[in-house]
Motif scaffolding. Structure first.
Motif, short mmCIF file in Angstrom:
data_model
loop_
_atom_site.label_atom_id
_atom_site.label_comp_id
_atom_site.label_asym_id
_atom_site.label_seq_id
_atom_site.Cartn_x
_atom_site.Cartn_y
_atom_site.Cartn_z
N TRP A 80 22.29 21.70 35.45
CA TRP A 80 22.32 22.75 34.43
C TRP A 80 22.29 24.12 35.08
O TRP A 80 23.04 25.02 34.73
CB TRP A 80 21.11 22.56 33.50
N GLU A 81 21.43 24.28 36.09
CA GLU A 81 21.32 25.57 36.78
C GLU A 81 22.64 25.93 37.46
O GLU A 81 23.02 27.11 37.51
CB GLU A 81 20.18 25.53 37.79
N GLU A 83 25.61 25.23 36.44
CA GLU A 83 26.63 25.60 35.45
C GLU A 83 26.27 26.86 34.66
O GLU A 83 27.15 27.53 34.13
CB GLU A 83 26.83 24.43 34.47
N TYR A 84 25.01 27.18 34.56
CA TYR A 84 24.56 28.30 33.73
C TYR A 84 24.70 29.60 34.52
O TYR A 84 23.99 29.83 35.48
CB TYR A 84 23.10 28.08 33.33
N ALA A 97 18.94 33.06 32.97
CA ALA A 97 17.87 32.07 32.94
C ALA A 97 16.77 32.52 33.89
O ALA A 97 16.96 33.43 34.70
CB ALA A 97 18.39 30.69 33.34
N ASN A 113 15.84 30.58 28.47
CA ASN A 113 15.94 29.18 28.87
C ASN A 113 16.23 28.38 27.61
O ASN A 113 15.33 28.14 26.80
CB ASN A 113 14.64 28.72 29.53
N THR A 120 22.71 31.40 23.94
CA THR A 120 22.49 31.92 25.28
C THR A 120 23.30 33.18 25.51
O THR A 120 23.21 33.79 26.57
CB THR A 120 22.90 30.88 26.35
N HIS A 122 26.53 33.08 25.60
CA HIS A 122 27.83 32.66 26.11
C HIS A 122 28.85 32.50 24.98
O HIS A 122 30.04 32.70 25.19
CB HIS A 122 27.71 31.35 26.89
#
Length: 275
Positions: A80-81, A83-84, A97, A113, A120, A122
């Motif tokens: 996840w980290e 891709e974020y 994040a 988070n 988010t 996005h």
């Protein structure tokens, strides 16, 4: 422990509600895709009959298909980290994040988070709402955040000087997430509760109301939002396509509001109304 990946092919109008429904079935994380939505659950918790029942529930409302894959054990936090990525809005807001470093070039640093919650920054609708907020004066204002998700809009309102921000969401996990994000951003003036617009005290008045939801909810609730606005208050809305904007605007006009600003991104629309 291995994970099961569910790949849903579905209209974007239904990704939010399916995220909520799948969360109730035990799915832990979600990724919006060009085709619809991917959802992840630990393999022993996957219940395909329950999934099929959920699909059948919405089959008469939208075309929907799914595929199930078994995934090898991974460090999903690390995935996840990876891709974020942080997003930037109007050269003033940076949404990141907690594992991203601070970038001092931006006036407003927002830490989100998201867990299972929507928002988010996005997605075009959230980014447009943030941009609209930058055009308003929040100093010492009272704010209502309708369907708050991660609480991102409430956090920016607080960082822009709002005196008090009331946020609510129908989902328990979204409320918990919004509270965590308010704390992460040191915003004690944010209060979050679980409920709907009907649970808001009708005698209260707000200078600014934020509602990033969907077309049908907005059409039903705009008269309520208008009644909760102070004189010269502002209503910011998004969560609908450009084709639906005339209906949303007409509903607001019918309740005594005037349109003051419009943003359009990839056929998504956000509007600002003044009282």
């Amino acid at each position: 422990m291995n994970y099961t990946e569910l790949q849903l092919t579905v209209s974007p109008d239904f990704t939010d509600i399916l995220t909520a429904e799948l969360g109730e079935l035990g799915f832990e994380s979600f990724v919006e895709t060009d085709e619809g939505l991917n959802a992840y659950i630990v393999e022993p918790d996957f219940d395909e009959p329950a999934l099929q029942e959920l699909i059948a529930k919405y089959a008469d409302q939208t075309a929907i298909a799914y595929e199930v894959n078994s995934l090898e054990k991974k460090n999903w936090n690390a995935e996840w980290e990876k891709e974020y990525e942080p997003i930037e809005v109007a050269d003033q807001v940076r949404v990141r994040a907690s594992f991203h470093p601070v970038d001092a070039r931006f006036r407003y640093d927002i830490v989100i988070n998201p867990k299972m919650s929507f928002g988010t920054g996005h997605h075009e609708t959230t980014a447009m709402m943030l941009e609209h907020q930058l055009g308003l004066d929040f100093a010492e204002k009272t704010v209502l955040d309708v369907g708050s998700g991660t609480g991102i809009l409430a956090v920016l309102a607080a960082k822009m000087g709002a005196q008090a921000v009331v946020a609510f969401d129908i989902e328990e996990w979204a409320v918990a997430n919004a509270r965590e994000n308010a704390e992460l951003n040191d915003c004690p003036q944010i209060t979050v509760f679980q409920g709907t617009i009907d649970d808001v005290d009708p005698t209260n008045r707000y200078d600014i109301i934020l509602a990033n939801i969907n077309r049908n909810v907005l059409l039903a609730e705009i008269p309520l939002y208008t009644s909760l606005l102070t004189t010269q208050g502002h209503l910011l809305v998004s969560g609908f396509y450009e084709a639906d904007a005339p209906d949303i605007a007409q509903k607001a006009i019918d309740t005594g509001l005037t349109t003051s600003n419009t943003l359009i991104r990839n056929q998504w629309t956000s509007l600002v109304f003044d009282k």
